[in-house]
Design a protein around this motif. Structure first.
Motif, short mmCIF file in Angstrom:
data_model
loop_
_atom_site.label_atom_id
_atom_site.label_comp_id
_atom_site.label_asym_id
_atom_site.label_seq_id
_atom_site.Cartn_x
_atom_site.Cartn_y
_atom_site.Cartn_z
N MET A 137 0.81 -1.22 0.00
CA MET A 137 0.00 0.00 0.00
C MET A 137 0.84 1.27 0.00
SD MET A 137 -3.28 -1.00 2.41
CE MET A 137 -2.34 -1.70 3.76
N GLY A 138 2.18 1.12 0.05
CA GLY A 138 3.05 2.27 -0.07
C GLY A 138 3.15 3.13 1.18
N PHE A 139 2.92 2.54 2.35
CA PHE A 139 3.01 3.30 3.58
C PHE A 139 4.49 3.57 3.92
CE2 PHE A 139 -1.19 1.32 5.16
CZ PHE A 139 -1.89 2.24 4.39
N GLY A 140 4.78 4.75 4.38
CA GLY A 140 6.13 5.06 4.85
C GLY A 140 7.10 5.35 3.72
N ARG A 141 8.26 5.86 4.10
CA ARG A 141 9.30 6.20 3.11
C ARG A 141 10.08 4.95 2.72
NH1 ARG A 141 14.39 6.58 5.42
NH2 ARG A 141 14.41 6.41 7.71
N ASP A 142 10.81 5.06 1.64
CA ASP A 142 11.63 3.95 1.16
C ASP A 142 12.91 3.92 1.98
OD1 ASP A 142 13.10 2.05 -0.14
OD2 ASP A 142 12.94 2.94 -2.13
N VAL A 143 13.00 2.99 2.91
CA VAL A 143 14.16 2.93 3.80
C VAL A 143 15.41 2.45 3.08
CG1 VAL A 143 12.74 2.56 5.85
CG2 VAL A 143 13.59 0.57 4.57
N THR A 144 15.26 1.88 1.88
CA THR A 144 16.42 1.36 1.14
C THR A 144 17.08 2.39 0.25
OG1 THR A 144 15.21 0.66 -0.84
CG2 THR A 144 15.21 -0.86 1.03
#
Length: 255
Positions: A199-206
């Protein structure tokens, strides 16, 4: 015109201005409420159909020509502008907003399969990691889905190359790990992380990574990629930009 007349006229102008401002504010408020109501209604209907399709798929009660029973076509509440009352709540049937047919079963089945593939990648590749570590693995999969060099589906990305003896993109798809069915608390957690990433929650930590490996190995292919960061027991990489490739900059500092 004496001073009292001037003051009286100024008060009248100020009063008229305040009334006009109040009317404009009311009009804007009604417009925003209508837009928000319409958006919320659309989201609510979509969730209703997804839940309904998922329920019938799970039960096996799927008919090619199945249509929603009348009892399930419930009314929704819509906030609408009214010239006299300002805003009123009205009941509106879902019948005239969306038709639920057999195509929704296909959509629900595809979404279920995609999340399941992502859950398996998390479970077999990172079930011993914490939430951020598992989310990072999931985001690599999602980043590949969006990248033109890879398949445009989650299952396509996860199982790419698994039909060959060598060349699988995710080790678990060709090393026999799938012979052990996922289950227990770790599987449930993997499913929750998969839903979160899907669902695309949160930032891309990678940091836009498309590759990773464990700290226990140093594969040859990482020499041509930009190292983005280390999370848990995995090191993550992305493709270099044209400028980085030209300058020979292939590594970044860890976070």
């Amino acid at each position: 015109m004496n001073l009292d007349d001037v003051r009286s006229q100024q008060k009248q102008v100020a009063t008229a201005f305040h009334v006009l401002a109040a009317l404009l504010l009311c009009a804007c408020t009604i417009l925003v409420l209508n837009l928000a109501s319409a958006r919320a209604l659309e989201q609510d209907e979509t969730l209703q159909w997804q839940r309904l399709a998922g329920t019938y798929l799970a039960r096996g009660d799927v008919d090619e020509n199945w249509d929603a029973p009348r009892a399930l076509r419930v009314a929704s509440i819509l906030l609408e502008a009214d010239a006299d009352a300002g805003a009123v709540l009205t009941a509106r049937s879902l019948d005239d907003l969306r038709t639920f047919d057999s195509s929704h079963f296909s959509t629900a089945a595809n979404l279920t399969a995609e999340v399941d593939c992502l859950s398996r990648a998390i479970y077999y590749e990172a079930r011993s990691e914490n939430f951020v570590g598992q989310l990072a693995v999931a985001q690599v999969v999602m980043n590949r889905v969006r990248h033109p060099a890879y398949p445009d589906t989650i299952c396509g990305v996860v199982f790419e190359g698994s039909e060959r003896i060598t060349g699988c993109q995710f080790t678990f798809t060709c090393d026999g790990s799938t012979g052990y069915a996922p289950g227990g608390r770790s599987w449930r957690r993997s499913q929750l992380v998969a839903q979160h990433a899907f669902m695309g929650f949160g930032r891309d930590v990678t940091r836009r990574a498309t590759h990773y490996h464990t700290v226990a190995v140093d594969p040859y292919w990482n020499d041509n990629l930009v190292r983005t960061r280390r999370i848990g027991t995995h090191i993550f990489y992305r493709f270099p930009t044209r400028r980085e490739r030209a300058a020979g900059i292939l590594r970044e500092r860890d976070a």
